[in-house]
Design a protein around this motif. Structure first.
Motif, PDB file in Angstrom:
ATOM      1  N   TRP A  72      33.157  37.910  31.658  1.00  0.00           N
ATOM      2  CA  TRP A  72      34.294  38.753  32.048  1.00  0.00           C
ATOM      3  C   TRP A  72      35.640  38.055  31.831  1.00  0.00           C
ATOM      4  CZ3 TRP A  72      31.955  40.604  37.358  1.00  0.00           C
ATOM      5  CH2 TRP A  72      31.090  41.703  37.124  1.00  0.00           C
ATOM      6  N   GLU A  85      33.910  46.220  32.135  1.00  0.00           N
ATOM      7  CA  GLU A  85      32.808  46.805  32.946  1.00  0.00           C
ATOM      8  C   GLU A  85      33.226  46.969  34.409  1.00  0.00           C
ATOM      9  OE1 GLU A  85      29.789  43.909  32.236  1.00  0.00           O
ATOM     10  OE2 GLU A  85      29.394  44.636  30.232  1.00  0.00           O
ATOM     11  N   ASN A 141      27.810  47.527  39.838  1.00  0.00           N
ATOM     12  CA  ASN A 141      26.739  47.867  38.889  1.00  0.00           C
ATOM     13  C   ASN A 141      26.810  49.349  38.526  1.00  0.00           C
ATOM     14  OD1 ASN A 141      25.354  45.360  38.663  1.00  0.00           O
ATOM     15  ND2 ASN A 141      24.668  45.642  40.774  1.00  0.00           N
ATOM     16  N   SER A 154      34.002  44.735  36.555  1.00  0.00           N
ATOM     17  CA  SER A 154      34.600  43.513  37.124  1.00  0.00           C
ATOM     18  C   SER A 154      35.665  43.816  38.180  1.00  0.00           C
ATOM     19  CB  SER A 154      35.185  42.644  36.015  1.00  0.00           C
ATOM     20  OG  SER A 154      36.148  43.377  35.292  1.00  0.00           O
ATOM     21  N   LYS A 208      29.560  50.103  36.056  1.00  0.00           N
ATOM     22  CA  LYS A 208      29.177  49.843  34.664  1.00  0.00           C
ATOM     23  C   LYS A 208      28.370  51.035  34.122  1.00  0.00           C
ATOM     24  CE  LYS A 208      26.815  46.609  31.716  1.00  0.00           C
ATOM     25  NZ  LYS A 208      25.958  45.463  31.590  1.00  0.00           N
ATOM     26  N   ARG A 262      28.748  34.431  34.004  1.00  0.00           N
ATOM     27  CA  ARG A 262      27.472  35.076  33.695  1.00  0.00           C
ATOM     28  C   ARG A 262      27.666  36.318  32.828  1.00  0.00           C
ATOM     29  NH1 ARG A 262      22.529  36.040  36.590  1.00  0.00           N
ATOM     30  NH2 ARG A 262      22.871  34.021  37.541  1.00  0.00           N
ATOM     31  N   TYR A 263      28.675  37.121  33.166  1.00  0.00           N
ATOM     32  CA  TYR A 263      28.851  38.402  32.468  1.00  0.00           C
ATOM     33  C   TYR A 263      29.933  38.369  31.384  1.00  0.00           C
ATOM     34  CZ  TYR A 263      26.306  39.854  36.676  1.00  0.00           C
ATOM     35  OH  TYR A 263      25.399  39.964  37.695  1.00  0.00           O
ATOM     36  N   ALA A 315      30.197  34.804  38.455  1.00  0.00           N
ATOM     37  CA  ALA A 315      29.937  36.141  37.892  1.00  0.00           C
ATOM     38  C   ALA A 315      30.672  36.291  36.559  1.00  0.00           C
ATOM     39  CB  ALA A 315      30.399  37.215  38.875  1.00  0.00           C
TER      40      ALA A 315
END
Ligand code: 6PG
Length: 630
Positions: free
Chosen positions: A511, A345, A275, A347, A278, A508-509, A505
């Protein structure tokens, strides 16, 4: 020489033109005197004896900037001489050409310069005028600074050596990992600048002493001041940060920022929180600096001989650092680098975090295997021999090092008997547990291995309770073949849970992480490399998750009787095997078409009217029951 625009700046009288002339001959590049580029109105104003204001200077500086751009487009280096005393002036000159510009700031004291001016024939400058230049002068942070005391020839030599003294890559932070990575980069022929901070009396000359110790660093440039370190790296700069994760990274970024130029790239090679990566990526973007968050696994040895590298960030930016990272990465069975772009980001740091979560569970499983085999009466050497025989069936780096550990003796006893049973951690297992809870993925084995470490920490309480729960007379009703199979079973579930977390993940993001490619870069260099990981490269080519693959289902079916036996026996004989237990418990839950969650839903609806869906209504509608009514 790469195209360079060399600005020579300083107050009137420091000898800018003399130096530029000499340098132009040495480097065989043209030299332009800034005074020749004033717009007509400025020339008129000056010949009328009127001083120029900032608005007048703007057009002039713009002309010089246009000149620089023209030269760059034609791929022709040049030297431009102008006073450029204020940062605002230099910003105009430097606008969007930072990666081509080099700044030479000639400086001296007021008296020094005054004397030089007075010695010049046909030249007069009043003390007030010179003083006013000193008054507005803002010393540039990002320039090669040379005192004009020295002879012009000497100055030119310094400039030449400074201009040539550039490296391709910077490494910031010479701790254990930073040192190993530097040597790895140097062994791969990469010209490096090395930085470690200087703390008087504590950390002095770290970079220099380190460089002097290893022949492969002969051409590396050591620094302990940030400005010189940054200036020594070719633009756009690529600087890898190998410092402690957390606040230190932010501090380092803030320390570096004043010296960086537009387009420079920072690579965070530590175990940073995804986080935060990012956030840092976005913060640096706003300053036109690029950021790559790269997971690096392999410990000290891996960093030296080839780690597994998991870079995340903007793909186009990654491409600029790709050749460096690929060179130093471990190589897989097909000699391909264990380094691959993970995704945008944070990842890269996310997958490194989960890597560590899987690592925690893999380590815990081996610790539990050790406990079980010990309960069978084996000593560390005998256990090592048993594990050695497992290598042909279930090999991994962690298995290999555990065998070495078990064989290590200190005097007549095994070292392992003398190691305090309190397991430390640096936080990545904790973050994985938080992430798995936040994303709603049941990575129970990562969580239980983290909690096993936490449990180990309460040594005094464990000692106190052991007096009431003596288990020494309980024997273990399991054999080593079953223990191996239980271990194999649990490893599959652990890898399922870890990769599942990454998949969720990624969804969700957005990636778009390629799991087969991720498994591939984990086949060598990293701590969780294993034969199982190698087989997963193929599994993920056709399956989104491990439990979709028929050959894995088959394997689990054949191993399941053994883990049931081992876990049951472990519980009966009161051996602590939380992570093995979680492996079978997980599959017991996950392979049931009907779970006990209907009871949970009914309870939730009973006390909180949270509603539930019905098995006899396919529409998915939510119902509420008034449970106390007849
Ligand atoms: C690696 C390791 C590495 C390190 C961890 C261990 O992949 O090289 O995972 O990152 O050993 O810091 O973490 P704990 O201290 O939390 O066990």
């Amino acid at each position: 020489m790469k195209t360079k625009i060399i600005f020579i700046i300083g107050v009137s009288g420091v000898g800018k033109s003399t130096i530029a002339n000499l340098l132009s001959q040495e480097l065989q590049v043209p030299f332009f005197d800034g005074d020749d580029f004033h717009p007509k109105k400025n020339i008129k104003k000056m010949s009328d004896g009127k001083p120029l204001n900032d608005a007048d200077r703007y057009d002039w500086l713009q002309n010089l900037h246009d000149l620089a751009v023209k030269q760059i487009k034609a791929k022709k280096s040049c030297i431009i001489v102008c006073s450029a005393l204020k940062q605002a002036y230099r910003d105009i000159l430097n606008h969007q050409i930072e990666q081509y510009s080099e700044w030479i700031f000639l400086h001296g004291s007021f008296l020094q310069v005054k004397k030089r001016l007075d010695n010049r024939k046909n030249h007069f400058m009043s003390s007030e005028l010179l003083k006013s230049q000193f008054d507005i002068l803002e010393t540039p942070a990002n320039a090669i600074k040379i005192n004009v005391e020295k002879s012009p020839e000497h100055i030119v030599e310094i400039i030449k050596s400074q201009l040539n003294k550039t490296s391709e890559f910077g490494l910031f932070g010479l701790g254990v990992m930073g040192k190993s990575l530097s040597r790895n980069l140097a062994n791969n022929g990469i010209k490096l600048s090395l930085f470690n901070r200087n703390v008087t009396g504590k950390e002095e000359n770290i970079a220099l002493n380190f460089k002097n110790k290893f022949p492969e660093l002969a051409t590396a440039l050591p620094f302990d001041d940030i400005a010189s370190f940054v200036n020594s790296i070719q633009k756009p700069r690529k600087i890898m940060l190998m410092v402690n994760a957390g606040k230190t990274i932010d501090l380092v970024i803030d320390n570096l920022l004043p010296y960086l130029s537009e387009g420079d790239i920072l690579i965070d090679g530590g175990n940073s929180n995804y986080n935060k990566t990012k956030e840092r990526h976005n913060y640096l973007m706003s300053k036109n600096i690029h950021f790559i968050g790269a997971g690096v696994s392999g410990g000290e040895e891996g960093a030296l001989h080839g780690p597994s590298i998991m870079p995340g960030g903007t793909k186009e930016i990654y491409k600029k650092v790709q050749p460096y990272l690929e060179k130093i990465a471990a190589k897989d069975n097909n000699n391909l680098p264990c380094c691959s772009y993970v995704g945008p980001e944070g990842s890269g740091h996310f997958v490194k975090m989960v890597h560590n979560g899987i690592e925690y569970a893999e380590m815990q499983l081996l610790a539990e295997v050790f406990t079980l085999l010990k309960k069978l009466g084996e000593n560390p050497d005998e256990i090592a021999t048993i594990l050695e025989s497992w290598k042909a069936i279930e090999n991994s780096y962690l298995l290999e090092i555990t065998i070495d550990i078990l064989r290590k003796k200190e005097g007549k006893d095994w070292l392992i008997h003398k190691i305090m049973d309190k397991a430390g951690n640096k936080g990545t297992g904790n973050w994985t547990t938080i992430a798995t809870a936040q994303l709603g993925v049941p990575s129970t084995m990562i969580t239980s291995s983290l909690f096993a470490r936490y449990t180990s920490f309460f040594k005094e309480e464990r000692i106190a309770l052991s007096a009431y729960f003596d288990t020494s007379d309980l024997s273990l009703n399991a054999n080593k073949e079953d223990i191996l199979k239980a271990y194999q079973f649990a490893r599959i579930i652990n890898h399922y849970q870890g990769f599942k977390l990454i998949k969720e993940a990624s969804n969700r993001y957005n990636w778009n992480i390629n799991l087969s490619e991720l498994a591939r870069i984990w086949t060598n260099g990293c701590i969780i490399r294993s034969d199982l990981m190698t087989s997963l490269v193929t599994t993920f080519k056709t399956a989104d998750h491990i439990l979709q693959a028929p050959e894995i289902i088959e394997k689990l079916q054949s191993l399941k009787p053994s883990i049931k036996k081992v876990v049951a026996a472990g519980i009966v004989s009161e051996v602590a095997i939380p992570t093995l237990t979680d492996a079978i418990s997980f599959l017991n839950s996950f392979s049931k078409a009907n779970s006990s969650a209907n009871i949970i839903q009914a309870q939730r609806d009973y006390f909180g009217a949270h509603t539930y869906q019905r098995t006899d209504d396919a529409s998915g509608k939510f119902y509420h029951t008034h449970w106390n009514e007849n």
